[in-house]
Design an enzyme around this catalytic site. Structure first.
Site, short mmCIF file in Angstrom:
data_model
loop_
_atom_site.label_atom_id
_atom_site.label_comp_id
_atom_site.label_asym_id
_atom_site.label_seq_id
_atom_site.Cartn_x
_atom_site.Cartn_y
_atom_site.Cartn_z
N GLY A 1 0.84 -1.20 0.00
CA GLY A 1 0.00 0.00 0.00
C GLY A 1 0.88 1.25 0.00
O GLY A 1 0.61 2.22 -0.74
N HIS A 2 1.95 1.23 0.79
CA HIS A 2 2.88 2.36 0.80
C HIS A 2 3.60 2.46 -0.55
O HIS A 2 3.83 3.55 -1.07
CB HIS A 2 3.93 2.20 1.90
CG HIS A 2 3.37 2.19 3.29
ND1 HIS A 2 3.30 1.05 4.05
CD2 HIS A 2 2.87 3.19 4.05
CE1 HIS A 2 2.78 1.34 5.23
NE2 HIS A 2 2.49 2.63 5.25
N GLN B 1 -9.05 9.84 7.75
CA GLN B 1 -7.80 10.62 7.81
C GLN B 1 -7.64 11.44 6.53
O GLN B 1 -7.34 12.64 6.57
CB GLN B 1 -6.62 9.66 7.98
CG GLN B 1 -5.25 10.30 7.76
CD GLN B 1 -4.12 9.34 8.08
OE1 GLN B 1 -3.82 9.12 9.24
NE2 GLN B 1 -3.47 8.78 7.07
N VAL C 1 -4.85 -0.92 -1.39
CA VAL C 1 -4.27 -2.13 -1.98
C VAL C 1 -4.68 -3.31 -1.12
O VAL C 1 -4.64 -3.23 0.12
CB VAL C 1 -2.73 -2.01 -2.06
CG1 VAL C 1 -2.11 -3.27 -2.66
CG2 VAL C 1 -2.33 -0.79 -2.87
N SER D 1 -2.31 -3.53 5.67
CA SER D 1 -2.16 -2.66 6.84
C SER D 1 -0.92 -3.13 7.59
O SER D 1 -0.65 -4.35 7.65
CB SER D 1 -3.39 -2.80 7.75
OG SER D 1 -3.10 -2.34 9.06
O1 PAF Z 1 -1.35 7.04 7.91
C1 PAF Z 1 -0.32 7.06 8.61
O2 PAF Z 1 0.57 6.23 8.46
C2 PAF Z 1 -0.15 8.15 9.64
O3 PAF Z 1 -1.36 8.50 10.23
C3 PAF Z 1 0.57 9.40 9.09
C4 PAF Z 1 -0.25 10.09 8.00
C5 PAF Z 1 1.93 9.01 8.53
C6 PAF Z 1 0.77 10.42 10.22
O4 PAF Z 1 1.54 9.89 11.24
#
Ligand code: PAF
Length: 301
Positions: free
Chosen positions: A49-50, A167, A190, A199
């Site tokens: 996902g990242h 968020q 993803v 996650s």
């Molecule tokens: O989604 C995340 O991983 C966190 O909430 C973030 C946006 C990096 C802030 O710490």
């Protein structure tokens, strides 16, 4: 692969990204970047996902800055701050492979030199529902660190995953309300081959719990499939899936509009879920089309 090793990338031999921990060093390195800048904020424990966020940022032709910081402000006293997975070397290897230009990986003392900040961003009413109701103070912590990181990196665009849908909505609201000059780009969730949303917390699950965790995506799929039958049918279908799975403690299931307001009678909506599998709390969400009369016409009935 460890940080500092050479990597073979698209363009041949590739150097690992520059890593800075000090905010002043970050600002100085940011100054040196010419052209557009995109930022991807992470707490590490990176997964695909990242990687999707990093690739979309890179696809913009921008310099990519990634941040790596487990933000203590967004964890409650009984939450998993201490056990949150941390693997800096693996994370830096992912950033290197994805050709990140600059990594900001501060400690809490680097980012909050005066200790826990007294002034925090107030997320307002949207921050008090759903995740905010279950995790008081969570969005104050998230928005405070996001605002700091936006100031320090001064990006043209910032990329956030849709898995953390609330968020994303709150970051967009903060950017609009504070007139921040940055584009916020939402990136679709993803999933694993069987539907589980990626996650960092999935790594807490044992094999049985992982199987149970599929109830989140199955409930969302059942809800979305009931969209032509209206709001109640969506919630009913999702709840029936959850009720049939033992060992799952539902925190909330909510049908909203795409901005997290009350759900419309017809049109686009969002179904959000949070549930505890053992001691692991997971969230997920999906788009739902409440087709009602318009959908019925389209479907010819
Ligand atoms: O989604 C995340 O991983 C966190 O909430 C973030 C946006 C990096 C802030 O710490």
């Amino acid at each position: 692969m460890t940080h500092g090793s050479m990597l073979l990338g698209r363009d041949g031999l590739q150097l690992p990204p520059r890593v800075v921990t000090d905010p002043h060093a970050l600002v100085a390195e940011r100054e040196r970047l010419s052209g557009p800048v995109a930022v991807v904020m992470t707490m590490g424990a990176l997964h695909d996902g990242h990687v999707a966020l990093l690739r979309q940022a890179r696809a913009r032709g921008a310099n990519v800055i990634a941040t790596l910081f487990v933000n203590p402000l967004q964890f409650g006293p009984n939450e998993d701050f201490d056990r949150y997975p941390r693997n800096r070397e693996d994370d830096l290897a992912v950033f290197a492979r994805e050709q990140v230009d600059l990594v900001f990986a501060p400690t809490a003392a680097d980012l909050y030199p005066g200790g826990t900040p007294a002034v925090r961003v107030d997320p307002g009413p949207l921050g008090a529902v759903l995740e905010g109701a279950s995790r008081p103070g969570f969005f104050h912590g998230v928005l405070t660190v996001v605002l700091k990181l936006l100031h320090l990196t001064r990006p043209d665009a910032a990329f956030f995953g849709e898995k953390d849908f609330q968020q994303l909505a709150l970051v967009r609201a903060m950017v609009a309300d504070f007139d921040l000059d940055v584009e916020i780009v939402g990136v679709p969730t993803v999933r694993e081959y069987d539907g589980l949303a990626l996650s960092s917390r999935n790594r807490y699950l044992d094999p049985d719990q992982r199987r149970s965790a599929l109830v989140l995506s199955r409930a969302l799929a059942a809800g979305a499939a009931a969209g032509r039958r209206g709001r109640q049918a969506v919630e009913g279908a999702a709840r029936a899936v959850i009720a049939a799975e033992a060992g799952v403690q539902l925190d909330y299931l909510a049908l909203t509009d795409p901005r997290l307001g009350p759900p419309p009678a017809y049109g686009e909506a969002r179904l959000l879920i949070a549930a505890r599998i053992g001691s692991t709390r997971l969230i997920d969400n999906a788009a739902v089309s409440l087709s009602g009369r318009a959908g019925a016409t389209q479907a010819g009935d």
